[in-house]
Enzyme design. Structure first.
Site, PDB file in Angstrom:
ATOM      1  N   CYS A 281       0.835  -1.207   0.000  1.00 24.40           N
ATOM      2  CA  CYS A 281       0.000   0.000   0.000  1.00 24.40           C
ATOM      3  C   CYS A 281       0.871   1.259   0.000  1.00 24.40           C
ATOM      4  O   CYS A 281       1.476   1.604   1.022  1.00 24.40           O
ATOM      5  CB  CYS A 281      -0.918  -0.026   1.231  1.00 24.40           C
ATOM      6  SG  CYS A 281      -1.848   1.490   1.493  1.00 24.40           S
TER       7      CYS A 281
ATOM      8  N   CYS B 265      -0.100   3.965   2.518  1.00 24.13           N
ATOM      9  CA  CYS B 265       0.284   3.566   3.887  1.00 24.13           C
ATOM     10  C   CYS B 265       1.706   4.019   4.194  1.00 24.13           C
ATOM     11  O   CYS B 265       2.008   4.459   5.307  1.00 24.13           O
ATOM     12  CB  CYS B 265       0.179   2.054   4.054  1.00 24.13           C
ATOM     13  SG  CYS B 265      -1.474   1.362   3.812  1.00 24.13           S
TER      14      CYS B 265
END
Length: 314
Positions: free
Chosen positions: A74, A77
């Site tokens: 991700c 993230c």
């Protein structure tokens, strides 16, 4: 970004019942210090697993626990986690950060109803408090955490974790510096200057088209830029009044993705794609592909939406 006010929530937004009793230690006596003996000192930032979550629930009765749901693949993230860690460390033990790798801990991901990541919530006295979804600017993180501390105080959760040399933790290794254009983009995001961040990421991709982090960051910042200042109720009303209007439908879909309602966003755009003449569909397909990339090609919701898009194309 969508940021529910912590002051208004102490409700069961997620299902923790299946995890509540996992390896749960006896409840500690009431105190203003969350640390046990030095041998069991609590770091400000730590990983949590399906098996150890019961301990985190107990800890939240003494000090607020911020939960960061993330995954290695991700890109957003990777933008958000350093911001969370920085702000938590600056708060000097007034709250702690528990990091959950959703791929390695499917029960926690399911319990928190993690429809998209990064997803950030908190635990106060064992109760979940939704905070926000997606990478957000540092100032917004600070504001939300300030509200969280106020909420925790209202519920008697005012303990702290000692910081310094007596915490029993080693000084973490310094992370390598970001590439210059990434650093510029990150600084611009913190300032809310999304146009500058977009420009920096675009330049990074021009220099290295294989820069996956820059590509992920660019998609995320473009999304943030599009929804900045948007009013969800007004956007929904405009979309209802103009069912085939591209900009009206695009804005609601963007807001749904930001708010974690990914299936709703994809369904809206696929319905729009189906309703339009073939020669007017290209912008809708491009927006869908952009959002697919943000959510992740391996995500089950993306797989379903791609299948429906393919059926509409042929």
């Amino acid at each position: 970004m969508s940021t529910p006010a912590p002051g208004s929530v102490m409700r069961g937004a997620v299902d923790l019942s299946s995890l509540r009793n996992r390896h749960q230690p006896p409840a500690p006596a009431a105190a203003t210090d969350a640390s046990p003996s030095p041998a069991g000192a609590i770091p400000l930032v730590f990983d949590v697993t399906d098996a150890t979550f019961g301990e985190v629930l107990e800890l939240s009765r003494t000090v607020p626990v911020v939960i960061d749901l993330w995954a290695e693949w991700c890109g957003p993230c990777k933008q958000l986690s350093p911001v969370l860690e920085k702000v938590v460390n600056e708060l000097a033990g007034r709250l702690v950060l528990a990091k959950v790798d959703v791929d390695a801990n499917p029960q926690l991901a399911q319990g928190f109803r993690a429809q998209s990541i990064p997803m950030v919530l908190a635990l106060v006295a064992g109760q979940p408090v939704p905070l926000f979804t997606g990478a957000v600017p540092e100032q917004q993180v600070r504001d939300v955490f300030a509200q969280l501390l106020q909420l925790a105080a209202q519920h008697g959760v005012t303990g702290t974790v000692p910081v310094g040399s007596d915490t029993g933790t080693d000084t973490p290794a310094e992370e390598p510096p970001l590439p210059p254009l990434h650093a510029e983009a990150f600084a611009a995001i913190e300032e809310g200057d999304y146009a500058r961040a977009i420009s920096a990421y675009e330049q990074a991709l021009a220099e290295n088209p294989r820069d996956a982090d820059a590509r992920a960051g660019l998609g995320q910042v473009r999304l943030l830029d599009r929804v900045q200042g948007a009013d969800l109720q007004a956007a929904r009303a405009a979309a209802a009044a103009d069912p085939t209007g591209l900009e009206a439908q695009f804005l609601v879909a963007d807001l749904d993705v930001v708010g974690g309602h990914v299936d709703d966003a994809f369904g809206r755009l696929l319905d729009l794609f189906a309703a339009l003449p073939a020669e007017e569909r290209a912008p809708v397909r491009e927006r869908l592909l952009e959002l697919f990339g943000l959510v992740g090609d391996d995500d089950a919701r993306v797989v379903r939406a791609r299948a429906r898009l393919a059926s509409l194309l042929f």
